[in-house]
Design a protein around this motif. Structure first.
Motif, short mmCIF file in Angstrom:
data_model
loop_
_atom_site.label_atom_id
_atom_site.label_comp_id
_atom_site.label_asym_id
_atom_site.label_seq_id
_atom_site.Cartn_x
_atom_site.Cartn_y
_atom_site.Cartn_z
N ARG A 191 8.34 6.06 -8.58
CA ARG A 191 8.41 7.19 -7.66
C ARG A 191 7.63 6.93 -6.38
O ARG A 191 7.58 7.79 -5.51
N HIS A 192 7.01 5.76 -6.26
CA HIS A 192 6.11 5.49 -5.15
C HIS A 192 6.77 4.61 -4.08
O HIS A 192 7.38 3.59 -4.40
N ARG A 193 6.65 5.02 -2.84
CA ARG A 193 7.13 4.24 -1.70
C ARG A 193 5.95 3.47 -1.15
O ARG A 193 4.95 4.06 -0.72
N MET A 194 6.03 2.15 -1.17
CA MET A 194 4.94 1.28 -0.76
C MET A 194 5.29 0.57 0.55
O MET A 194 6.41 0.09 0.72
N VAL A 195 4.33 0.52 1.47
CA VAL A 195 4.50 -0.27 2.69
C VAL A 195 4.16 -1.71 2.34
O VAL A 195 3.11 -1.99 1.75
N ASN A 196 5.06 -2.63 2.68
CA ASN A 196 4.86 -4.04 2.39
C ASN A 196 4.07 -4.66 3.55
O ASN A 196 4.63 -5.01 4.59
N MET A 198 0.85 -1.18 0.00
CA MET A 198 0.00 0.00 0.00
C MET A 198 0.89 1.24 0.00
O MET A 198 1.90 1.28 0.71
N GLU A 199 0.51 2.25 -0.78
CA GLU A 199 1.26 3.49 -0.81
C GLU A 199 1.29 4.06 0.61
O GLU A 199 0.32 3.98 1.35
N TRP A 200 2.42 4.64 1.03
CA TRP A 200 2.61 4.98 2.43
C TRP A 200 1.61 6.00 2.96
O TRP A 200 1.19 5.92 4.11
#
Length: 71
Positions: free
Chosen positions: A53-58, A21-23
């Protein structure tokens, strides 16, 4: 996948949670200020992956880490 991975994956599937999910969306989802989540990411408290460019929470890795914690 190991046994724990299969169990966590099945739990996510049953709860209809996304594996990543995107942070900013994650912050809203867990009802925490986005600045706090951004700090957790900088301190590596949350497992993330960068896609473009997207930082996702795993979420999958986060649940595995939580399963390993002693309460």
């Amino acid at each position: 996948m190991t046994m724990i991975d299969d169990q966590v994956a099945e739990r996510i599937k049953q709860l209809n949670w996304p594996p990543m999910m995107e942070w900013r969306e994650f912050a809203d989802w867990v009802r925490v200020d986005q600045g706090a989540v951004e700090g957790w990411i900088r301190r590596a408290y949350l497992p993330t992956i960068k896609i473009g460019r997207h930082r996702m929470v795993n979420i999958l890795v986060l649940l595995q880490q939580l399963d390993g914690e002693e309460i």
